[in-house]
Design a protein around this motif. Structure first.
Motif, PDB file in Angstrom:
ATOM      1  N   LYS A  27       0.854  -1.191   0.000  1.00 53.65           N
ATOM      2  CA  LYS A  27       0.000   0.000   0.000  1.00 53.65           C
ATOM      3  C   LYS A  27       0.882   1.231   0.000  1.00 53.65           C
ATOM      4  CE  LYS A  27      -3.884   2.272   1.468  1.00 53.65           C
ATOM      5  NZ  LYS A  27      -4.444   3.065   0.477  1.00 53.65           N
ATOM      6  N   GLU A  28       0.747   2.051  -1.036  1.00 56.36           N
ATOM      7  CA  GLU A  28       1.543   3.268  -1.104  1.00 56.36           C
ATOM      8  C   GLU A  28       1.072   4.243  -0.041  1.00 56.36           C
ATOM      9  OE1 GLU A  28       2.171   5.192  -4.810  1.00 56.36           O
ATOM     10  OE2 GLU A  28       2.108   3.296  -5.887  1.00 56.36           O
ATOM     11  N   LYS A  29       2.022   4.879   0.607  1.00 57.47           N
ATOM     12  CA  LYS A  29       1.703   5.885   1.613  1.00 57.47           C
ATOM     13  C   LYS A  29       1.719   7.256   0.955  1.00 57.47           C
ATOM     14  CE  LYS A  29       3.611   3.471   5.582  1.00 57.47           C
ATOM     15  NZ  LYS A  29       4.533   3.539   6.697  1.00 57.47           N
ATOM     16  N   ASP A  30       0.866   8.137   1.459  1.00 59.68           N
ATOM     17  CA  ASP A  30       0.895   9.508   0.984  1.00 59.68           C
ATOM     18  C   ASP A  30       2.153  10.166   1.533  1.00 59.68           C
ATOM     19  OD1 ASP A  30      -1.518   9.220  -0.281  1.00 59.68           O
ATOM     20  OD2 ASP A  30      -2.672   9.940   1.444  1.00 59.68           O
ATOM     21  N   ILE A  31       2.981  10.643   0.645  1.00 64.88           N
ATOM     22  CA  ILE A  31       4.213  11.288   1.063  1.00 64.88           C
ATOM     23  C   ILE A  31       3.934  12.772   1.221  1.00 64.88           C
ATOM     24  CG2 ILE A  31       6.587  11.844   0.417  1.00 64.88           C
ATOM     25  CD1 ILE A  31       6.601   9.215  -1.170  1.00 64.88           C
ATOM     26  N   GLN A  32       4.212  13.262   2.403  1.00 63.63           N
ATOM     27  CA  GLN A  32       4.040  14.680   2.655  1.00 63.63           C
ATOM     28  C   GLN A  32       5.395  15.321   2.788  1.00 63.63           C
ATOM     29  OE1 GLN A  32       1.617  15.517   6.056  1.00 63.63           O
ATOM     30  NE2 GLN A  32      -0.128  15.969   4.762  1.00 63.63           N
ATOM     31  N   LYS A  33       5.522  16.470   2.191  1.00 65.43           N
ATOM     32  CA  LYS A  33       6.760  17.205   2.293  1.00 65.43           C
ATOM     33  C   LYS A  33       6.794  17.928   3.635  1.00 65.43           C
ATOM     34  CE  LYS A  33       7.657  19.696  -1.344  1.00 65.43           C
ATOM     35  NZ  LYS A  33       7.551  20.518  -2.563  1.00 65.43           N
ATOM     36  N   SER A  34       7.986  18.235   4.091  1.00 62.73           N
ATOM     37  CA  SER A  34       8.129  18.998   5.327  1.00 62.73           C
ATOM     38  C   SER A  34       7.848  20.475   5.099  1.00 62.73           C
ATOM     39  CB  SER A  34       9.533  18.834   5.897  1.00 62.73           C
ATOM     40  OG  SER A  34       9.757  17.488   6.241  1.00 62.73           O
ATOM     41  N   TYR A  35       8.219  20.955   3.914  1.00 67.21           N
ATOM     42  CA  TYR A  35       8.034  22.367   3.589  1.00 67.21           C
ATOM     43  C   TYR A  35       7.513  22.510   2.167  1.00 67.21           C
ATOM     44  CZ  TYR A  35      10.812  23.334   7.726  1.00 67.21           C
ATOM     45  OH  TYR A  35      11.269  23.398   9.008  1.00 67.21           O
ATOM     46  N   TYR A  36       6.643  23.493   1.971  1.00 62.41           N
ATOM     47  CA  TYR A  36       6.080  23.801   0.664  1.00 62.41           C
ATOM     48  C   TYR A  36       6.399  25.251   0.324  1.00 62.41           C
ATOM     49  CZ  TYR A  36       3.268  19.602   1.391  1.00 62.41           C
ATOM     50  OH  TYR A  36       2.861  18.315   1.612  1.00 62.41           O
ATOM     51  N   SER A  37       6.718  25.516  -0.930  1.00 62.98           N
ATOM     52  CA  SER A  37       6.980  26.888  -1.355  1.00 62.98           C
ATOM     53  C   SER A  37       5.654  27.642  -1.438  1.00 62.98           C
ATOM     54  CB  SER A  37       7.676  26.905  -2.706  1.00 62.98           C
ATOM     55  OG  SER A  37       6.778  26.497  -3.717  1.00 62.98           O
ATOM     56  N   ILE A  38       5.743  28.963  -1.485  1.00 64.75           N
ATOM     57  CA  ILE A  38       4.530  29.776  -1.570  1.00 64.75           C
ATOM     58  C   ILE A  38       3.792  29.508  -2.875  1.00 64.75           C
ATOM     59  CG2 ILE A  38       5.665  31.814  -2.536  1.00 64.75           C
ATOM     60  CD1 ILE A  38       3.747  33.468  -0.679  1.00 64.75           C
ATOM     61  N   GLY A  39       4.529  29.196  -3.936  1.00 64.36           N
ATOM     62  CA  GLY A  39       3.897  28.863  -5.211  1.00 64.36           C
ATOM     63  C   GLY A  39       3.076  27.588  -5.120  1.00 64.36           C
ATOM     64  N   GLU A  40       3.625  26.582  -4.442  1.00 64.75           N
ATOM     65  CA  GLU A  40       2.902  25.324  -4.268  1.00 64.75           C
ATOM     66  C   GLU A  40       1.644  25.531  -3.435  1.00 64.75           C
ATOM     67  OE1 GLU A  40       6.352  21.916  -4.296  1.00 64.75           O
ATOM     68  OE2 GLU A  40       6.239  23.243  -2.541  1.00 64.75           O
ATOM     69  N   VAL A  41       1.756  26.344  -2.391  1.00 65.09           N
ATOM     70  CA  VAL A  41       0.609  26.605  -1.523  1.00 65.09           C
ATOM     71  C   VAL A  41      -0.468  27.371  -2.287  1.00 65.09           C
ATOM     72  CG1 VAL A  41      -0.153  27.774   0.583  1.00 65.09           C
ATOM     73  CG2 VAL A  41       2.013  26.533   0.567  1.00 65.09           C
ATOM     74  N   ALA A  42      -0.045  28.375  -3.060  1.00 62.23           N
ATOM     75  CA  ALA A  42      -1.004  29.149  -3.850  1.00 62.23           C
ATOM     76  C   ALA A  42      -1.721  28.252  -4.859  1.00 62.23           C
ATOM     77  CB  ALA A  42      -0.283  30.289  -4.561  1.00 62.23           C
ATOM     78  N   GLU A  43      -0.976  27.303  -5.431  1.00 61.00           N
ATOM     79  CA  GLU A  43      -1.583  26.366  -6.381  1.00 61.00           C
ATOM     80  C   GLU A  43      -2.585  25.449  -5.692  1.00 61.00           C
ATOM     81  OE1 GLU A  43       0.144  22.778  -9.042  1.00 61.00           O
ATOM     82  OE2 GLU A  43       1.194  24.704  -9.261  1.00 61.00           O
ATOM     83  N   MET A  44      -2.285  25.025  -4.470  1.00 62.37           N
ATOM     84  CA  MET A  44      -3.209  24.165  -3.717  1.00 62.37           C
ATOM     85  C   MET A  44      -4.567  24.835  -3.515  1.00 62.37           C
ATOM     86  SD  MET A  44      -1.056  22.687  -0.533  1.00 62.37           S
ATOM     87  CE  MET A  44       0.591  22.059  -0.743  1.00 62.37           C
TER      88      MET A  44
END
Length: 111
Positions: A4-21
């Motif tokens: 079963k693949e686990k959801d990989i979460q990053k420790s840090y996200y850039s502001i661009g990634e957050v804005a895209e979310m």
């Protein structure tokens, strides 16, 4: 037993990634950072904002209060300060429901 693949979460996200979310401009993320004390992204040597999963969770709460429930900025600030525990519990429920929804969609696609 299948892997079963686990959801990989990053420790840090850039502001661009957050804005895209959240499908917004980076300027709105910076604005909310200034307005809400609970948002405290780490900054690297260059000054780039690095958002932790806790910051993203707080942004979800802020967007829910402002966009979905129609709170003003000041109303959202006051609500978060007074009802922090309740807001956290509601966010956990929403995240659990989102996981269930994703699972059900995946299951439907497999059928």
């Amino acid at each position: 037993m299948p892997y079963k693949e686990k959801d990989i979460q990053k420790s840090y996200y850039s502001i661009g990634e957050v804005a895209e979310m959240f499908a917004v401009n980076t300027s709105m993320i910076r604005f909310y950072e200034k307005e809400f004390e609970v948002l405290q992204p780490k900054k690297n040597a260059k000054g780039n904002r690095l958002f932790r999963p806790e910051d993203i969770s707080n942004l979800k709460i802020i967007f829910n209060l402002i966009k979905d429930k129609g709170f003003t900025l000041q109303g959202a600030k006051d609500y978060m300060k007074k009802n922090k525990r309740e807001v956290d519990e509601q966010q956990k429920v929403v995240e659990a429901l989102e996981k269930i929804k994703a699972f059900m969609i995946d299951l439907k696609e497999q059928l």
